[in-house]
Design an enzyme around this catalytic site. Structure first.
Site, PDB file in Angstrom:
ATOM      1  N   GLY A 197       0.835  -1.208   0.000  1.00 28.43           N
ATOM      2  CA  GLY A 197       0.000   0.000   0.000  1.00 28.43           C
ATOM      3  C   GLY A 197       0.862   1.249   0.000  1.00 28.43           C
ATOM      4  N   SER A 198       0.285   2.322   0.509  1.00 22.00           N
ATOM      5  CA  SER A 198       0.960   3.629   0.422  1.00 22.00           C
ATOM      6  C   SER A 198       1.997   3.798   1.537  1.00 22.00           C
ATOM      7  CB  SER A 198      -0.087   4.734   0.538  1.00 22.00           C
ATOM      8  OG  SER A 198      -0.784   4.572   1.756  1.00 22.00           O
ATOM      9  N   VAL A 201       0.360   4.784   4.994  1.00 24.23           N
ATOM     10  CA  VAL A 201      -0.244   3.688   5.765  1.00 24.23           C
ATOM     11  C   VAL A 201       0.848   2.685   6.180  1.00 24.23           C
ATOM     12  CG1 VAL A 201      -1.989   1.856   5.769  1.00 24.23           C
ATOM     13  CG2 VAL A 201      -2.490   4.023   4.648  1.00 24.23           C
ATOM     14  N   GLY A 202       1.882   2.579   5.362  1.00 19.91           N
ATOM     15  CA  GLY A 202       3.018   1.714   5.718  1.00 19.91           C
ATOM     16  C   GLY A 202       3.590   2.087   7.086  1.00 19.91           C
ATOM     17  N   GLU A 219       5.594  -3.292   1.057  1.00 21.29           N
ATOM     18  CA  GLU A 219       5.662  -3.048  -0.395  1.00 21.29           C
ATOM     19  C   GLU A 219       4.943  -1.733  -0.639  1.00 21.29           C
ATOM     20  OE1 GLU A 219       7.206  -4.831  -2.681  1.00 21.29           O
ATOM     21  OE2 GLU A 219       7.706  -6.626  -1.548  1.00 21.29           O
ATOM     22  N   CYS A 253       1.987   0.540  -9.158  1.00 18.16           N
ATOM     23  CA  CYS A 253       3.063   1.039  -8.290  1.00 18.16           C
ATOM     24  C   CYS A 253       4.386   1.198  -9.039  1.00 18.16           C
ATOM     25  CB  CYS A 253       3.251   0.109  -7.098  1.00 18.16           C
ATOM     26  SG  CYS A 253       3.579  -1.584  -7.593  1.00 18.16           S
TER      27      CYS A 253
HETATM   28  P1  NAD Z   1      -3.499   2.217   1.082  1.00 19.20           P
HETATM   29  O1  NAD Z   1      -2.232   2.310   1.840  1.00 19.20           O
HETATM   30  O2  NAD Z   1      -4.479   3.326   1.190  1.00 19.20           O
HETATM   31  O3  NAD Z   1      -4.322   0.888   1.491  1.00 19.20           O
HETATM   32  C1  NAD Z   1      -3.737  -0.396   1.489  1.00 19.20           C
HETATM   33  C2  NAD Z   1      -4.454  -1.275   2.494  1.00 19.20           C
HETATM   34  O4  NAD Z   1      -4.283  -0.720   3.790  1.00 19.20           O
HETATM   35  C3  NAD Z   1      -5.956  -1.445   2.274  1.00 19.20           C
HETATM   36  O5  NAD Z   1      -6.309  -2.792   2.472  1.00 19.20           O
HETATM   37  C4  NAD Z   1      -6.568  -0.548   3.351  1.00 19.20           C
HETATM   38  O6  NAD Z   1      -7.802  -1.030   3.842  1.00 19.20           O
HETATM   39  C5  NAD Z   1      -5.526  -0.577   4.447  1.00 19.20           C
HETATM   40  N1  NAD Z   1      -5.491   0.685   5.201  1.00 19.20           N
HETATM   41  C6  NAD Z   1      -5.749   1.930   4.749  1.00 19.20           C
HETATM   42  N2  NAD Z   1      -5.589   2.833   5.728  1.00 19.20           N
HETATM   43  C7  NAD Z   1      -5.229   2.140   6.827  1.00 19.20           C
HETATM   44  C8  NAD Z   1      -4.924   2.516   8.174  1.00 19.20           C
HETATM   45  N3  NAD Z   1      -4.985   3.799   8.574  1.00 19.20           N
HETATM   46  N4  NAD Z   1      -4.578   1.540   9.054  1.00 19.20           N
HETATM   47  C9  NAD Z   1      -4.520   0.255   8.669  1.00 19.20           C
HETATM   48  N5  NAD Z   1      -4.814  -0.149   7.404  1.00 19.20           N
HETATM   49  C10 NAD Z   1      -5.163   0.771   6.500  1.00 19.20           C
HETATM   50  O7  NAD Z   1      -3.061   1.966  -0.424  1.00 19.20           O
HETATM   51  P2  NAD Z   1      -3.961   1.854  -1.712  1.00 19.20           P
HETATM   52  O8  NAD Z   1      -4.587   3.174  -2.016  1.00 19.20           O
HETATM   53  O9  NAD Z   1      -4.854   0.672  -1.611  1.00 19.20           O
HETATM   54  O10 NAD Z   1      -2.849   1.517  -2.821  1.00 19.20           O
HETATM   55  C11 NAD Z   1      -2.082   2.514  -3.432  1.00 19.20           C
HETATM   56  C12 NAD Z   1      -0.688   2.607  -2.867  1.00 19.20           C
HETATM   57  O11 NAD Z   1      -0.080   1.318  -2.803  1.00 19.20           O
HETATM   58  C13 NAD Z   1       0.245   3.417  -3.743  1.00 19.20           C
HETATM   59  O12 NAD Z   1       1.093   4.205  -2.942  1.00 19.20           O
HETATM   60  C14 NAD Z   1       1.046   2.376  -4.503  1.00 19.20           C
HETATM   61  O13 NAD Z   1       2.281   2.816  -5.001  1.00 19.20           O
HETATM   62  C15 NAD Z   1       1.190   1.326  -3.452  1.00 19.20           C
HETATM   63  N6  NAD Z   1       1.421   0.019  -4.055  1.00 19.20           N
HETATM   64  C16 NAD Z   1       2.639  -0.580  -3.880  1.00 19.20           C
HETATM   65  C17 NAD Z   1       2.877  -1.803  -4.477  1.00 19.20           C
HETATM   66  C18 NAD Z   1       4.191  -2.514  -4.339  1.00 19.20           C
HETATM   67  O14 NAD Z   1       4.252  -3.699  -4.672  1.00 19.20           O
HETATM   68  N7  NAD Z   1       5.249  -1.880  -3.861  1.00 19.20           N
HETATM   69  C19 NAD Z   1       1.891  -2.418  -5.227  1.00 19.20           C
HETATM   70  C20 NAD Z   1       0.675  -1.776  -5.359  1.00 19.20           C
HETATM   71  C21 NAD Z   1       0.437  -0.558  -4.767  1.00 19.20           C
END
Ligand code: NAD
Length: 477
Positions: A197-198, A201-202, A219, A253
């Site tokens: 994810g982002s 949130v990471g 990731e 991503c």
């Molecule tokens: P996100 O971080 O908003 O959400 C990812 C997951 O985290 C979801 O399942 C969501 O429910 C959960 N989440 C959201 N907020 C949270 C919180 N406060 N606490 C706990 N869990 C929470 O990301 P997104 O919008 O789903 O995806 C886009 C991002 O992911 C972009 O930054 C993209 O570059 C990245 N991404 C990275 C890869 C990789 O392999 N490196 C692959 C795909 C996407």
């Protein structure tokens, strides 16, 4: 969620977690044959439900079926096949050599399953990025709870169906839901958390993991640049950038986030890029919005976010060279090229994660390198050049999760390479053997002989001979 619902959800999570934790102890002894049978069951289900997967992802954001075949289904089925083929080797203990000072002992590395794992997935490749890590978790002998993204509810429901039809809940379970569910899961003492994810949130995930000292694979995302050297095959580079950027409407991503092009080839590259975009998405000039080969932005929130980036750029003087149109009711955003961009624009400051491609020119490769090094380390870095010394210099003087020379995005399909970022773009690696390692504890195992050992003369009381040996050790080893 109402307080009452929260209590029920929390106790369900605790119950499944405890069952998985217990089962994970039994899985420590699981053989390659047992793990492969789980992977085969998953493979059979996917092969039998390809049409359901295509329809679910289409219902979520109109992803064209061929894109789903490649970027959702094939990547997972090939990950399963790769794991099945190599798992026996990956699981074998690896002997290491014995230094002279350890003479008499034998050492090896054994791969034990980390235990109970949590997989949190994003929406942009909703099937692939939930199921790919699950393949690695099962290959490593872990149990897993999967939390798909709430933004892609159709695929999320399909993932739940797959898991419920194929696995017992003590091995794999799915919890659907949003941030609330995610945070309830993160409160549990998992042995490993695999988050995609982002970066923002990471950080939340890593803080939660720290409470239990759970290990993490993060990731994450960021801004991946594509450098176009002055000495380049323009058609080749433009075709590959057009595909890598606008696949999945730029919601990838590893898509090139921005282009750094040498000023001498800027105009030619932009012209060719426009030609290739037209060829790919509107060959008969009927309007890209009518193309069956171009999907949609996942929801209105992200469509609004992209419009804000667009408006911010154009209001500060950015020029639109291609595209720029959008239709709110459809979450449609045209593939868009933007030039004359400046550092104070949001398209330059934030990860775009959509079909807007800013073009920046540079006059020497050092300038491009310096530009990249002033920003957080990217997940991927692409260099297009006919010469070797330019990519070599970029490789040596920058840091990125992956570097691809003369192509983009395809590194995701190379299972022999680790996939992941560095610092802001994440840490820990995925895919193939590296995914297996992410869910395994590399246990150091050493066997000493009984009786005389090399270290015996060093035990106290420290006499003359012991001191002499220590002196030699400090001098020669
Ligand atoms: P996100 O971080 O908003 O959400 C990812 C997951 O985290 C979801 O399942 C969501 O429910 C959960 N989440 C959201 N907020 C949270 C919180 N406060 N606490 C706990 N869990 C929470 O990301 P997104 O919008 O789903 O995806 C886009 C991002 O992911 C972009 O930054 C993209 O570059 C990245 N991404 C990275 C890869 C990789 O392999 N490196 C692959 C795909 C996407």
């Amino acid at each position: 969620m109402e307080p009452q619902e929260q209590v029920i959800q929390k106790s369900k999570i605790e119950e499944v977690f405890n069952r998985q934790k217990e089962w994970s102890l039994k899985l420590r002894k699981s053989t390659a044959i047992h793990r492969i049978s789980n992977l085969n069951k998953m493979q059979d289900w996917i092969q039998a439900h390809k049409e359901d997967i295509r329809k679910a992802v289409y219902a979520d954001f109109k992803k064209p079926f061929p894109e789903t075949d490649l970027s959702e289904i094939f990547v997972v089925t090939s990950e399963i096949n790769h794991a099945i083929k190599h798992l026996g080797d990956w699981m074998k203990p690896k002997s290491v050599s014995t230094p002279l000072t350890m003479v008499g002992s034998k050492s090896n590395i054994q791969y034990e399953p980390k235990g109970a794992a949590l997989i949190i997935a994003p929406w942009n490749f909703p099937f692939n990025l939930a199921m790919g890590p699950l393949v690695s978790a099962l290959a490593a002998g872990c149990t897993a709870i999967v939390k798909p993204s709430e933004m892609t509810p159709h695929t999320s429901a399909l993932i739940r169906r797959l898991v419920e039809e194929v696995f017992e809940p003590e091995l794999v379970a799915v919890f659907e839901g949003d941030v609330e569910v995610s945070q309830m899961l993160l409160a549990m003492p998992f042995d490993h958390i695999f988050f995609t994810g982002s970066p923002s949130v990471g950080k939340i995930v890593m803080k939660a993991a720290a409470e239990n000292l759970s290990s993490v694979t993060l990731e994450l995302g960021g801004k991946s640049p594509a450098i176009i050297d002055r000495n380049v095959d323009i058609v080749d580079a433009a075709t590959k950038v057009a595909w890598g950027k606008f696949l999945n409407c730029g919601q990838t991503c590893v898509a090139p986030d921005y282009v750094l092009v040498h000023e001498e080839v800027k105009d030619a590259f932009i012209e060719e890029l426009s030609v290739q975009m037209q060829k790919m998405y509107d060959p008969k000039s009927k309007g890209i919005e009518n193309s069956r080969d171009y999907g949609r932005i996942v929801n209105r929130k992200h469509w609004n976010r992209l419009n804000e980036l667009f408006e911010d750029g154009t209001s500060k003087g950015a020029k639109i060279i291609f595209g720029g149109n959008s239709i709110g009711e459809e979450n449609y955003f045209e593939p868009t090229l933007m030039s004359e961009v400046k550092e104070d624009m949001k398209v330059i400051q934030e990860e775009i994660f959509g079909p807007i491609l800013p073009i920046i020119s540079y006059s020497g490769i050092e300038e491009a390198i310096e530009y990249i090094n002033l920003k957080p380390k990217p997940l991927s870095l692409y260099v297009f050049s006919n010469e070797n010394h330019v990519p070599d210099q970029v490789l040596q003087e920058t840091s990125a999760g992956a570097v691809v020379i003369n192509d983009c995005v395809i590194q995701f399909l190379q299972k022999e390479l680790p996939f992941g970022g560095v610092n802001t773009s994440g840490f820990g690696k995925a895919h193939g053997y590296f995914g297996f390692l992410a869910f395994s504890n590399e246990k150091a195992v050493m066997k000493q002989r009984i009786g005389l050992t090399a270290s015996r003369p060093l035990y106290p009381p420290y006499g003359f001979s012991g001191k002499k040996i220590l002196k030699a050790l400090l001098k020669w080893f």
